[in-house]
Write a protein that holds these residues in place. Sequence first.
Motif, PDB file in Angstrom:
ATOM      1  N   GLY A   1       0.884  -1.220   0.056  1.00  0.00           N
ATOM      2  CA  GLY A   1       0.283   0.089   0.107  1.00  0.00           C
ATOM      3  C   GLY A   1       0.871   1.297  -0.025  1.00  0.00           C
ATOM      4  O   GLY A   1       1.696   1.316   0.518  1.00  0.00           O
ATOM      5  N   GLN A   2       0.413   2.467  -0.389  1.00  0.00           N
ATOM      6  CA  GLN A   2       0.805   3.570  -0.500  1.00  0.00           C
ATOM      7  C   GLN A   2       0.357   4.311   0.450  1.00  0.00           C
ATOM      8  O   GLN A   2      -0.749   4.587   0.446  1.00  0.00           O
ATOM      9  N   GLN A   3       0.918   4.907   1.632  1.00  0.00           N
ATOM     10  CA  GLN A   3       0.438   5.532   2.691  1.00  0.00           C
ATOM     11  C   GLN A   3       0.560   7.376   2.432  1.00  0.00           C
ATOM     12  O   GLN A   3       1.541   7.760   1.903  1.00  0.00           O
ATOM     13  N   PHE A   4      -0.504   8.154   2.670  1.00  0.00           N
ATOM     14  CA  PHE A   4      -0.521   9.205   2.639  1.00  0.00           C
ATOM     15  C   PHE A   4      -0.490  10.014   3.930  1.00  0.00           C
ATOM     16  O   PHE A   4      -1.192   9.689   4.946  1.00  0.00           O
ATOM     17  N   ASP A   5       0.211  11.222   3.925  1.00  0.00           N
ATOM     18  CA  ASP A   5       0.111  11.956   5.145  1.00  0.00           C
ATOM     19  C   ASP A   5      -1.209  12.607   5.235  1.00  0.00           C
ATOM     20  O   ASP A   5      -1.557  13.304   4.380  1.00  0.00           O
ATOM     21  N   THR A   6      -2.026  12.315   6.258  1.00  0.00           N
ATOM     22  CA  THR A   6      -3.375  12.896   6.500  1.00  0.00           C
ATOM     23  C   THR A   6      -3.399  13.384   7.968  1.00  0.00           C
ATOM     24  O   THR A   6      -3.246  12.556   8.975  1.00  0.00           O
ATOM     25  N   ALA A   7      -3.838  14.516   8.108  1.00  0.00           N
ATOM     26  CA  ALA A   7      -3.946  14.893   9.534  1.00  0.00           C
ATOM     27  C   ALA A   7      -5.481  14.872   9.984  1.00  0.00           C
ATOM     28  O   ALA A   7      -6.402  14.981   9.302  1.00  0.00           O
ATOM     29  N   ILE A   8      -5.676  14.706  11.121  1.00  0.00           N
ATOM     30  CA  ILE A   8      -7.154  14.664  11.752  1.00  0.00           C
ATOM     31  C   ILE A   8      -7.628  16.071  11.583  1.00  0.00           C
ATOM     32  O   ILE A   8      -7.110  16.925  12.099  1.00  0.00           O
ATOM     33  N   PRO A   9      -8.698  16.331  11.177  1.00  0.00           N
ATOM     34  CA  PRO A   9      -9.290  17.503  11.057  1.00  0.00           C
ATOM     35  C   PRO A   9      -9.921  18.055  12.345  1.00  0.00           C
ATOM     36  O   PRO A   9     -10.260  17.155  13.368  1.00  0.00           O
ATOM     37  N   ALA A  10     -10.011  19.289  12.613  1.00  0.00           N
ATOM     38  CA  ALA A  10     -10.696  19.722  13.736  1.00  0.00           C
ATOM     39  C   ALA A  10     -11.934  19.295  13.691  1.00  0.00           C
ATOM     40  O   ALA A  10     -12.935  18.902  12.640  1.00  0.00           O
ATOM     41  N   ARG A  11     -12.808  18.893  14.920  1.00  0.00           N
ATOM     42  CA  ARG A  11     -14.039  18.527  15.093  1.00  0.00           C
ATOM     43  C   ARG A  11     -15.141  18.996  14.365  1.00  0.00           C
ATOM     44  O   ARG A  11     -15.972  18.209  13.878  1.00  0.00           O
ATOM     45  N   LYS A  12     -15.081  20.486  14.177  1.00  0.00           N
ATOM     46  CA  LYS A  12     -16.208  20.858  13.195  1.00  0.00           C
ATOM     47  C   LYS A  12     -15.943  20.938  11.692  1.00  0.00           C
ATOM     48  O   LYS A  12     -16.688  21.668  10.934  1.00  0.00           O
ATOM     49  N   ALA A  13     -14.692  20.611  11.464  1.00  0.00           N
ATOM     50  CA  ALA A  13     -14.179  20.818   9.997  1.00  0.00           C
ATOM     51  C   ALA A  13     -14.845  19.840   9.086  1.00  0.00           C
ATOM     52  O   ALA A  13     -15.268  18.846   9.720  1.00  0.00           O
ATOM     53  N   VAL A  14     -14.970  19.825   7.695  1.00  0.00           N
ATOM     54  CA  VAL A  14     -15.601  18.761   7.068  1.00  0.00           C
ATOM     55  C   VAL A  14     -14.815  17.521   7.287  1.00  0.00           C
ATOM     56  O   VAL A  14     -13.652  17.617   6.974  1.00  0.00           O
ATOM     57  N   CYS A  15     -15.389  16.416   7.101  1.00  0.00           N
ATOM     58  CA  CYS A  15     -14.769  14.879   7.509  1.00  0.00           C
ATOM     59  C   CYS A  15     -13.965  14.709   6.224  1.00  0.00           C
ATOM     60  O   CYS A  15     -14.296  14.990   5.146  1.00  0.00           O
ATOM     61  N   LEU A  16     -12.852  14.035   6.467  1.00  0.00           N
ATOM     62  CA  LEU A  16     -11.960  13.564   5.336  1.00  0.00           C
ATOM     63  C   LEU A  16     -12.692  12.449   4.385  1.00  0.00           C
ATOM     64  O   LEU A  16     -12.040  12.428   3.102  1.00  0.00           O
ATOM     65  N   CYS A  17     -13.543  11.851   4.626  1.00  0.00           N
ATOM     66  CA  CYS A  17     -14.212  10.823   3.927  1.00  0.00           C
ATOM     67  C   CYS A  17     -14.931  11.159   2.579  1.00  0.00           C
ATOM     68  O   CYS A  17     -15.458  10.549   1.647  1.00  0.00           O
TER      69      CYS A  17
END
Length: 157
Positions: free
Chosen positions: A129-145
């Motif tokens: 697999g190829q992994q990507f740097d992804t940060a957890i967003p702020a709770r009120k920010a739009v979801c990553l999915c």
Amino acid sequence: MAENALDPRCPCCSGKRLSQCCQPYFAHVRAVPTAEHLMRARFSAYALGNQGAFLFQTWHPKERAQLDIAALDQVAQRWKRLTVLEHVADGEQAEVAFLAFYDTDQGLEVMHERSRFVYESGQWFYCDGQQFDTAIPARKAVCLCGSGKPFKRCCGS
């Protein structure tokens, strides 16, 4: 609906009971039909722990040399949630992009990966697999999915 301790919801986030989702794959009662199903079953295996043999058997044979079943049984992450972003299959090859959330002592983390799978000898195997740097967003920010929902009401719940 109350949780059934004898047959809990499957960790892969399908919404199904474990006995009707990934458990039959671990027990080799049912063949894994797609690369996405294998991705979900592998996530569940990691989340449940003590499924090193299943993880080993579903890793492509060319990639197994450095693996240790006992070590696979002892994965340290506390996996919480799986969100499959994309499943693309072309005959005997497939890719599954996903977000896998896990708890650490520092809080919630995410693994964002595009995994490669191949279908050989009548079964799907995980290759790499190829992994990507992804940060957890702020709770009120739009979801990553990509749901458009706030993170805290979607994958962050």
